[in-house]
Design an enzyme around this catalytic site. Structure first.
Site, PDB file in Angstrom:
ATOM      1  N   LYS A   9       0.817  -1.213   0.000  1.00 15.98           N
ATOM      2  CA  LYS A   9       0.000   0.000   0.000  1.00 15.98           C
ATOM      3  C   LYS A   9       0.859   1.275   0.000  1.00 15.98           C
ATOM      4  O   LYS A   9       2.077   1.215   0.225  1.00 15.98           O
ATOM      5  CB  LYS A   9      -0.920  -0.045   1.217  1.00 15.98           C
ATOM      6  CG  LYS A   9      -2.000  -1.140   1.153  1.00 15.98           C
ATOM      7  CD  LYS A   9      -2.880  -1.070   2.403  1.00 15.98           C
ATOM      8  CE  LYS A   9      -4.088  -1.973   2.327  1.00 15.98           C
ATOM      9  NZ  LYS A   9      -4.969  -1.780   3.520  1.00 15.98           N
ATOM     10  N   TYR A  49     -12.714  -1.409  -3.002  1.00 14.73           N
ATOM     11  CA  TYR A  49     -13.209  -1.481  -1.618  1.00 14.73           C
ATOM     12  C   TYR A  49     -14.730  -1.305  -1.535  1.00 14.73           C
ATOM     13  O   TYR A  49     -15.235  -0.853  -0.503  1.00 14.73           O
ATOM     14  CB  TYR A  49     -12.505  -0.440  -0.756  1.00 14.73           C
ATOM     15  CG  TYR A  49     -11.103  -0.842  -0.333  1.00 14.73           C
ATOM     16  CD1 TYR A  49     -10.899  -1.973   0.464  1.00 14.73           C
ATOM     17  CD2 TYR A  49      -9.995  -0.101  -0.702  1.00 14.73           C
ATOM     18  CE1 TYR A  49      -9.624  -2.354   0.861  1.00 14.73           C
ATOM     19  CE2 TYR A  49      -8.711  -0.472  -0.292  1.00 14.73           C
ATOM     20  CZ  TYR A  49      -8.541  -1.605   0.490  1.00 14.73           C
ATOM     21  OH  TYR A  49      -7.274  -1.973   0.896  1.00 14.73           O
ATOM     22  N   ASN A 112      -1.800   0.611   6.816  1.00 10.95           N
ATOM     23  CA  ASN A 112      -1.299  -0.644   7.385  1.00 10.95           C
ATOM     24  C   ASN A 112      -0.477  -1.475   6.393  1.00 10.95           C
ATOM     25  O   ASN A 112      -0.385  -2.691   6.510  1.00 10.95           O
ATOM     26  CB  ASN A 112      -2.445  -1.436   8.016  1.00 10.95           C
ATOM     27  CG  ASN A 112      -3.517  -1.821   7.032  1.00 10.95           C
ATOM     28  OD1 ASN A 112      -3.418  -1.510   5.846  1.00 10.95           O
ATOM     29  ND2 ASN A 112      -4.547  -2.502   7.505  1.00 10.95           N
ATOM     30  N   HIS A 115      -2.208  -5.359   1.927  1.00  8.82           N
ATOM     31  CA  HIS A 115      -3.558  -5.939   1.830  1.00  8.82           C
ATOM     32  C   HIS A 115      -3.434  -7.387   1.407  1.00  8.82           C
ATOM     33  O   HIS A 115      -2.552  -7.722   0.629  1.00  8.82           O
ATOM     34  CB  HIS A 115      -4.384  -5.186   0.770  1.00  8.82           C
ATOM     35  CG  HIS A 115      -5.596  -5.959   0.320  1.00  8.82           C
ATOM     36  ND1 HIS A 115      -6.776  -5.915   1.022  1.00  8.82           N
ATOM     37  CD2 HIS A 115      -5.795  -6.819  -0.703  1.00  8.82           C
ATOM     38  CE1 HIS A 115      -7.657  -6.724   0.420  1.00  8.82           C
ATOM     39  NE2 HIS A 115      -7.078  -7.275  -0.634  1.00  8.82           N
ATOM     40  N   GLU A 126     -10.473 -10.116  -6.709  1.00  2.80           N
ATOM     41  CA  GLU A 126      -9.409  -9.115  -6.610  1.00  2.80           C
ATOM     42  C   GLU A 126      -8.300  -9.354  -7.631  1.00  2.80           C
ATOM     43  O   GLU A 126      -7.740  -8.414  -8.183  1.00  2.80           O
ATOM     44  CB  GLU A 126      -8.836  -9.117  -5.186  1.00  2.80           C
ATOM     45  CG  GLU A 126      -9.852  -8.607  -4.165  1.00  2.80           C
ATOM     46  CD  GLU A 126      -9.373  -8.726  -2.725  1.00  2.80           C
ATOM     47  OE1 GLU A 126      -8.224  -9.171  -2.497  1.00  2.80           O
ATOM     48  OE2 GLU A 126     -10.156  -8.363  -1.829  1.00  2.80           O
TER      49      GLU A 126
HETATM   50  P1  ATP Z   1      -7.147  -5.734   3.903  1.00  4.67           P
HETATM   51  O1  ATP Z   1      -8.502  -6.038   3.306  1.00  4.67           O
HETATM   52  O2  ATP Z   1      -6.540  -4.457   3.420  1.00  4.67           O
HETATM   53  O3  ATP Z   1      -6.197  -6.877   3.978  1.00  4.67           O
HETATM   54  P2  ATP Z   1      -8.282  -6.221   6.387  1.00  4.67           P
HETATM   55  O4  ATP Z   1      -8.960  -7.382   5.773  1.00  4.67           O
HETATM   56  O5  ATP Z   1      -7.419  -6.426   7.567  1.00  4.67           O
HETATM   57  O6  ATP Z   1      -7.416  -5.424   5.411  1.00  4.67           O
HETATM   58  P3  ATP Z   1     -10.748  -4.773   6.075  1.00  4.67           P
HETATM   59  O7  ATP Z   1     -11.693  -4.861   7.196  1.00  4.67           O
HETATM   60  O8  ATP Z   1     -11.025  -5.517   4.810  1.00  4.67           O
HETATM   61  O9  ATP Z   1      -9.327  -5.105   6.688  1.00  4.67           O
HETATM   62  O10 ATP Z   1     -10.534  -3.237   5.730  1.00  4.67           O
HETATM   63  C1  ATP Z   1      -9.856  -2.853   4.561  1.00  4.67           C
HETATM   64  C2  ATP Z   1      -8.897  -1.739   4.885  1.00  4.67           C
HETATM   65  O11 ATP Z   1      -9.625  -0.604   5.346  1.00  4.67           O
HETATM   66  C3  ATP Z   1      -7.913  -2.045   6.015  1.00  4.67           C
HETATM   67  O12 ATP Z   1      -6.772  -2.728   5.612  1.00  4.67           O
HETATM   68  C4  ATP Z   1      -7.582  -0.653   6.510  1.00  4.67           C
HETATM   69  O13 ATP Z   1      -6.608  -0.020   5.659  1.00  4.67           O
HETATM   70  C5  ATP Z   1      -8.909   0.062   6.373  1.00  4.67           C
HETATM   71  N1  ATP Z   1      -9.707  -0.023   7.602  1.00  4.67           N
HETATM   72  C6  ATP Z   1     -10.459  -1.063   8.015  1.00  4.67           C
HETATM   73  N2  ATP Z   1     -11.075  -0.816   9.169  1.00  4.67           N
HETATM   74  C7  ATP Z   1     -10.713   0.429   9.512  1.00  4.67           C
HETATM   75  C8  ATP Z   1     -11.030   1.279  10.607  1.00  4.67           C
HETATM   76  N3  ATP Z   1     -11.852   0.896  11.581  1.00  4.67           N
HETATM   77  N4  ATP Z   1     -10.464   2.498  10.622  1.00  4.67           N
HETATM   78  C9  ATP Z   1      -9.648   2.911   9.649  1.00  4.67           C
HETATM   79  N5  ATP Z   1      -9.312   2.160   8.575  1.00  4.67           N
HETATM   80  C10 ATP Z   1      -9.837   0.948   8.512  1.00  4.67           C
END
Ligand code: ATP
Length: 137
Positions: A9, A49, A112, A115, A126
């Protein structure tokens, strides 16, 4: 063998962490079978997303994901989807286990660093979102 979609990212690309993160993938037994860099448009980030549309963090997530280039890869190994989720760790780096990529590199819950697809149907969607079949080796 299973395939999963990985994204390095914007926060990680901006901090010149691509090489170190790709090395972690390979060290853990993932084969990189497709790779490209791109700078997502707002529409591309929203589409990727789409499942999070309407959530409080959605606009910030789209802003962040379009803030700098990303590197998308397709990774292949046995149990790639689950093993990759283990390798990256929890969404929130403060909750990510020691030794995970997010624990080592991520800045925050949004920024973070990486992904990974969360299951077989999202992996399929995806991978197809970013790669034509002819681009996967
Ligand atoms: P990814 O899908 O990126 O691997 P994930 O599965 O851990 O991450 P998801 O719940 O799918 O998390 O959320 C997608 C992305 O949205 C997260 O990786 C993060 O960057 C962002 N995100 C998710 N939850 C939050 C939150 N509560 N606050 C801020 N950003 C968030």
């Amino acid at each position: 063998l299973e395939q999963t979609l990985s994204i390095i990212k914007p926060d990680a690309v901006k901090r010149d962490l691509i090489g170190r993160i790709l090395a972690r993938f390979e060290a853990e037994g993932f084969r990189i079978v497709a790779a490209k860099m791109l700078h997502l448009s707002e529409a591309q980030a929203q589409g990727f997303y789409a499942e999070h549309e309407g959530k409080a963090f959605f606009a910030g997530l789209v802003d962040y994901m379009t803030s700098a280039p990303i590197m998308v890869t397709v990774l292949e190994k046995e149990n790639a989807i689950g093993d990759y989720r283990t390798l990256i760790g929890a969404t929130n780096p403060e909750e990510a286990a020691p030794g995970t990529i997010r624990r080592d590199f991520a800045l925050s819950k949004t920024q973070n660093s990486v992904h990974g697809s969360d299951g077989p149907s999202s992996a399929e969607r995806e991978i197809a979102y970013f790669f034509a079949e002819s681009e996967i080796c």
